[in-house]
Write an enzyme that holds these catalytic residues in place. Structure first.
Site, PDB file in Angstrom:
ATOM      1  N   HIS A  17      44.260  51.253  45.794  1.00 42.14           N
ATOM      2  CA  HIS A  17      45.271  52.321  45.935  1.00 42.14           C
ATOM      3  C   HIS A  17      44.629  53.706  46.013  1.00 42.14           C
ATOM      4  O   HIS A  17      45.179  54.685  45.511  1.00 42.14           O
ATOM      5  CB  HIS A  17      46.277  52.293  44.772  1.00 42.14           C
ATOM      6  N   ASN A  69      55.195  48.050  43.622  1.00 40.73           N
ATOM      7  CA  ASN A  69      54.797  47.972  45.036  1.00 40.73           C
ATOM      8  C   ASN A  69      56.041  47.906  45.916  1.00 40.73           C
ATOM      9  O   ASN A  69      57.155  47.749  45.408  1.00 40.73           O
ATOM     10  CB  ASN A  69      53.969  46.709  45.287  1.00 40.73           C
ATOM     11  N   HIS A  97      49.804  53.819  34.080  1.00 40.99           N
ATOM     12  CA  HIS A  97      49.409  52.693  33.223  1.00 40.99           C
ATOM     13  C   HIS A  97      50.657  51.867  32.937  1.00 40.99           C
ATOM     14  O   HIS A  97      51.642  52.377  32.418  1.00 40.99           O
ATOM     15  CB  HIS A  97      48.798  53.232  31.927  1.00 40.99           C
ATOM     16  N   TYR A 117      44.572  49.353  33.479  1.00 44.94           N
ATOM     17  CA  TYR A 117      44.904  50.717  33.909  1.00 44.94           C
ATOM     18  C   TYR A 117      44.283  51.769  32.998  1.00 44.94           C
ATOM     19  O   TYR A 117      43.736  52.771  33.471  1.00 44.94           O
ATOM     20  CB  TYR A 117      46.427  50.886  34.038  1.00 44.94           C
TER      21      TYR A 117
HETATM   22 FE1  HDE Z   1      47.318  47.618  40.200  1.00 41.49          FE
HETATM   23  N1  HDE Z   1      45.693  48.727  39.731  1.00 41.49           N
HETATM   24  N2  HDE Z   1      46.427  45.984  39.468  1.00 41.49           N
HETATM   25  N3  HDE Z   1      48.880  46.439  40.806  1.00 41.49           N
HETATM   26  N4  HDE Z   1      48.219  49.199  40.988  1.00 41.49           N
HETATM   27  C1  HDE Z   1      45.533  50.031  39.995  1.00 41.49           C
HETATM   28  O1  HDE Z   1      44.708  51.615  38.480  1.00 41.49           O
HETATM   29  C2  HDE Z   1      45.338  45.982  38.674  1.00 41.49           C
HETATM   30  C3  HDE Z   1      49.016  45.110  40.607  1.00 41.49           C
HETATM   31  C4  HDE Z   1      49.478  49.268  41.478  1.00 41.49           C
HETATM   32  O2  HDE Z   1      49.230  55.552  42.416  1.00 41.49           O
HETATM   33  C5  HDE Z   1      44.292  50.595  39.354  1.00 41.49           C
HETATM   34  O3  HDE Z   1      44.700  53.856  38.313  1.00 41.49           O
HETATM   35  C6  HDE Z   1      45.053  44.646  38.189  1.00 41.49           C
HETATM   36  C7  HDE Z   1      50.354  44.678  40.862  1.00 41.49           C
HETATM   37  C8  HDE Z   1      49.750  50.588  41.972  1.00 41.49           C
HETATM   38  O4  HDE Z   1      47.689  55.772  40.889  1.00 41.49           O
HETATM   39  C9  HDE Z   1      43.729  49.411  38.578  1.00 41.49           C
HETATM   40  C10 HDE Z   1      46.020  43.861  38.735  1.00 41.49           C
HETATM   41  C11 HDE Z   1      51.028  45.813  41.240  1.00 41.49           C
HETATM   42  C12 HDE Z   1      48.582  51.315  41.747  1.00 41.49           C
HETATM   43  C13 HDE Z   1      44.707  48.318  38.917  1.00 41.49           C
HETATM   44  C14 HDE Z   1      46.877  44.687  39.513  1.00 41.49           C
HETATM   45  C15 HDE Z   1      50.087  46.896  41.189  1.00 41.49           C
HETATM   46  C16 HDE Z   1      47.644  50.419  41.128  1.00 41.49           C
HETATM   47  C17 HDE Z   1      43.362  51.283  40.296  1.00 41.49           C
HETATM   48  C18 HDE Z   1      46.184  42.360  38.569  1.00 41.49           C
HETATM   49  C19 HDE Z   1      52.491  45.940  41.666  1.00 41.49           C
HETATM   50  C20 HDE Z   1      48.318  52.748  42.121  1.00 41.49           C
HETATM   51  C21 HDE Z   1      43.474  52.756  39.998  1.00 41.49           C
HETATM   52  C22 HDE Z   1      46.260  41.936  37.227  1.00 41.49           C
HETATM   53  C23 HDE Z   1      53.430  45.573  40.659  1.00 41.49           C
HETATM   54  C24 HDE Z   1      48.753  53.701  41.048  1.00 41.49           C
HETATM   55  C25 HDE Z   1      44.349  52.847  38.873  1.00 41.49           C
HETATM   56  C26 HDE Z   1      48.535  55.117  41.480  1.00 41.49           C
HETATM   57  C27 HDE Z   1      46.370  50.794  40.709  1.00 41.49           C
HETATM   58  C28 HDE Z   1      44.575  47.090  38.416  1.00 41.49           C
HETATM   59  C29 HDE Z   1      47.969  44.169  40.254  1.00 41.49           C
HETATM   60  C30 HDE Z   1      50.473  48.235  41.543  1.00 41.49           C
HETATM   61  C31 HDE Z   1      42.291  49.054  38.862  1.00 41.49           C
HETATM   62  C32 HDE Z   1      43.915  44.277  37.293  1.00 41.49           C
HETATM   63  C33 HDE Z   1      50.928  43.260  40.705  1.00 41.49           C
HETATM   64  C34 HDE Z   1      51.027  51.088  42.611  1.00 41.49           C
HETATM   65  O5  HDE Z   1      43.774  49.625  37.194  1.00 41.49           O
END
Ligand code: HDE
Length: 721
Positions: A85, A158, A349, A372
């Site tokens: 993202h 999402n 987060h 997060y």
């Molecule tokens: Fe994320 N995801 N994600 N994700 N995600 C991040 O956090 C993660 C997942 C989502 O505009 C990271 O600050 C893991 C699902 C959005 O700043 C990180 C898993 C959904 C955003 C991270 C998922 C999301 C992130 C990267 C699986 C939809 C952007 C930078 C367990 C429900 C937020 C950050 C923004 C961002 C980890 C799966 C949505 C690495 C480990 C499912 C919208 O922490």
């Protein structure tokens, strides 16, 4: 409480301590307009363009503290981009409940209709790096930070309601597979490569999500026209601890609309900022982005009433099974002042929860609860990122956490521990009865094991549900996307494995993809299609009743029919659309009646892909000039190919004929209004500018054609674009 300040007084050059405002961002917003230039220490600078040197042509001096500070700060300006993202765009606004949810949750911000909670929202793509294009095929992030009166709540969702994997332990594998390949960092921001499809072909649980990712949902027309989903099942906890499972939905008021793949690819070159520009410009023009918040509620005792597991993030609850109840509205009405300070530094987060909202045991969600907070430590350089203005809670923070890189506030007193008898005992836990967050006391017993439950084992039924729910044009887009994506996969076995998976989703689907790829077609179905669908999943059934913020290009040249232009432009603008007069040169074009029409865009700076619709007003000399411009014909061709609304009046219809649109019926000379497949024409001599019924009918027909978004009936008309 910390009292951040700082608006410089241009007179004195001193900082004026303003009152702390409700919104911490307001308190730290600084304008340097007209202020004397200073160093970071507040020392006024005499000259910032010339280094301190020995003589005019001699070496620079180490003692030039201004040069050193300026360059050092610059050298350290970048922070790591988000690991996923990375490319995003944010805006401010507010959330307003439309009903009270007090029976279902003790969450304060959902209790009272009309009570506004400030929010910051960041939309994003997942795969590409920070400078990648907006319109790539990808999932879009929809992350909302609610600054509630009981602390920050982040709904980090999402634009698709399911995910690629069921357990967060696979996330690093999935992300490594989807990102550019590690040996050459190719391709940027694209899923169309071997490693992603290799992973997917070996991970059947991703099949439902891949159907969404191959569909039009992966190329939204606008962040303002895209749904959002919390994805996981969460919990709402109400009075007396009564719990409901809940799925969160954001529904855009303008409907859910998408680009066409060819258009999306062209936009990636012509306007890589297409989605961010769209949001920015709409808000600047006074058109807020609006979404309804909906919930699907499932009482605790009904958790096992479905043929899938509520804890499985690769499943939806079809809206026809549990209706989505609208409970509030999100309005984004203010652009950021500073992209870095706000959009880049915002830290979401999933564990930022408030009283009355809790997580469930979904194993994907559980891993996110760790990730997060952890990722911000490296991205934002330490544990004090919650003090950055955009991340600050709007309520006061009191605890015994201290120190760390970049600590901003000055905690007074001696006692930074609990319990303490000094400093009045310091901050003390509120307890559950005094607003303290309480985790839902879920009863759990189990062995420590690594095993996926059997209830997570069906990976195809909902992929089939999605396929069944699509209209034929939507299905064709999915087939085309699969052929495009797998067509870029070099390893034959991966393509074949994917066709096999598609055959588990639907036989016809697999056959169509196999034909496109030229791989062997599966002999027959491996599973009977269950035949169920969910109409709510098709974008055919979305709102198509408004042209608000739609962009219409008027192709203009000297001698154009000025009255038609004025009339139609006024009608479209009244309906909320924006109209650009596009001509080969800037300035103005002459109208047939001797007047002038100002030109909004020079043709070479725009393309049809930046617009929702095209109008050619007529006026013989203007149309003659346009007929001589290959680019004007291409503009019309391309808009037609992308299914957009097109309108022409009088002589303008000739441009449509030359653009080979004639398989669609066009008005003949002297003929009144003709509408066919989103092409609206009125023949020579049947002017729309003289007022009356003709004009009203033409406008109404064009407005309806634009509101319909796309006209797939012409998919098979071959046009050279
Ligand atoms: Fe994320 N995801 N994600 N994700 N995600 C991040 O956090 C993660 C997942 C989502 O505009 C990271 O600050 C893991 C699902 C959005 O700043 C990180 C898993 C959904 C955003 C991270 C998922 C999301 C992130 C990267 C699986 C939809 C952007 C930078 C367990 C429900 C937020 C950050 C923004 C961002 C980890 C799966 C949505 C690495 C480990 C499912 C919208 O922490």
């Amino acid at each position: 409480m910390t009292r951040p300040v700082m608006s410089p007084d241009p007179e004195s050059g001193k900082n004026d301590i303003s009152n702390p405002l409700d919104n911490p961002l307001d308190a730290v917003r600084v304008s340097s307009a007209g202020a004397p230039l200073t160093t970071n220490q507040g020392v006024r600078v005499d000259d910032t363009d010339n280094s301190l040197t020995v003589g005019e042509r001699g070496p620079s001096l180490l003692e030039d503290f201004h040069l050193r500070e300026k360059i050092t700060h610059f050298d350290h300006e970048r922070i790591p981009e988000r690991v996923v993202h990375a490319r995003g765009f944010g805006a401010h606004g507010y959330f307003e409940p439309t009903v009270s949810m007090a029976d279902y949750t003790v969450a304060d911000f959902l209790a009272e209709p009309g009570r506004r909670t400030p929010v910051f929202v960041r939309f994003s793509t997942v795969v590409g790096s920070r400078g990648s294009a907006d319109t790539v095929r990808d999932v879009r992030g929809f992350a909302v930070k609610f600054y509630t009166r009981e602390g920050n709540f982040d709904l980090v969702g999402n634009n698709m309601p399911v995910f690629f994997i069921q357990d967060g332990i696979k996330f690093p594998d999935f992300v490594h597979a989807v990102k550019p390949e590690p040996h050459n960092e190719v391709p940027q921001a694209s899923t169309a490569h071997d490693t992603l499809w290799d992973f997917v072909s070996l991970t059947p649980e991703s099949m439902h999500m891949m159907m969404w990712a191959l569909s039009d949902r992966a190329i939204p027309r606008s962040y303002r026209m895209m749904q959002g989903f919390g994805v996981h099942t969460f919990r709402l906890v109400g009075p007396q601890g009564r719990s409901h499972f809940v799925k969160f939905h954001w529904k855009p008021v303008l409907g859910t609309h998408s680009l066409v793949w060819d258009e999306a690819q062209k936009l990636a070159g012509k306007d890589p900022d297409f989605n961010r520009r769209d949001l920015w410009e709409a808000i600047e023009a006074g058109h807020p982005a609006e979404y309804e918040l909906g919930v699907q509620l499932v009482p605790e005792q009904d958790a096992s009433a479905f043929d899938f597991d509520l804890l499985d993030p690769t499943k939806i609850i079809p809206e026809e099974t549990v209706p989505v109840r609208t409970i509030g509205k999100l309005t984004l009405n203010r652009n950021t002042d500073n992209f870095f300070a706000e959009t880049e530094q915002v830290a979401f987060h999933i564990g930022n929860l408030v009283r009355g909202i809790d997580v469930t045991d979904d194993p994907l969600l559980q891993a996110r609860m760790f990730s997060y907070l952890d990722t911000q430590l490296i991205r934002l350089g330490g544990p004090n990122f919650h003090e950055l203005p955009v991340n600050r809670s709007h309520v006061e923070i009191h605890n015994n956490q201290r120190d760390g890189y970049g600590r901003q506030r000055i905690d007074t007193g001696r006692a930074s521990y609990h319990p303490s008898s000094l400093d009045g005992g310091g901050a003390t836990p509120a307890g559950a009865d005094n607003g303290g967050y309480q985790h839902h006391p879920e009863h759990l017993v189990g062995n420590k094991i690594r095993k996926r439950p059997d209830s997570f084992a069906d990976h195809y039924s909902q992929a089939t549900l999605f396929w069944n729910s699509m209209s034929e044009p939507e299905r064709q887009h999915i087939v085309d996307a699969a052929v495009f994506e797998l067509g870029k996969v070099a390893t034959t076995e991966i393509r074949e494995r994917m066709v096999e998976h598609f055959n588990h989703v639907d036989h016809e689907f697999a056959v169509r993809v196999a034909e496109g790829l030229g791989t062997p077609s599966p002999a027959g179905p491996v599973r009977a299609n269950h035949g169920r669908g969910s109409p709510a999943l098709s974008q055919d059934n979305t709102a198509k009743d408004s042209v608000r913020t739609r962009r219409v290009a008027v192709l203009a040249a000297d001698g154009l029919d000025g009255e038609t232009l004025t009339t139609v432009k006024a009608g479209l603008t009244d309906a909320g659309a924006s109209v650009d007069v596009v001509a080969a040169h800037g300035g103005a074009v002459a109208t047939d009646a001797g007047g002038q029409a100002s030109v909004d865009r020079i043709a070479s700076t725009v393309a049809s892909v930046m617009y929702d619709a095209v109008l050619v007003p007529g006026g013989e000399p203007a149309v003659q000039e346009l007929l001589g411009e290959g680019d004007a014909i291409h503009f019309v061709n391309e808009a037609f190919k992308h299914g957009k609304a097109l309108a022409a009046v009088g002589a303008g219809v000739e441009l449509f004929r030359r653009a080979q649109l004639s398989p669609v019926r066009l008005a003949a000379d002297g003929e009144g209004l003709v509408v066919d497949a989103g092409v609206v024409t009125t023949g020579q001599g049947a002017s729309v500018s003289s007022g009356g019924d003709g004009r009203d009918q033409f406008l109404a027909a064009f407005v309806a054609a634009v509101a319909a978004h796309r006209h797939w009936q012409r998919a098979n008309v071959p046009v050279p674009a």
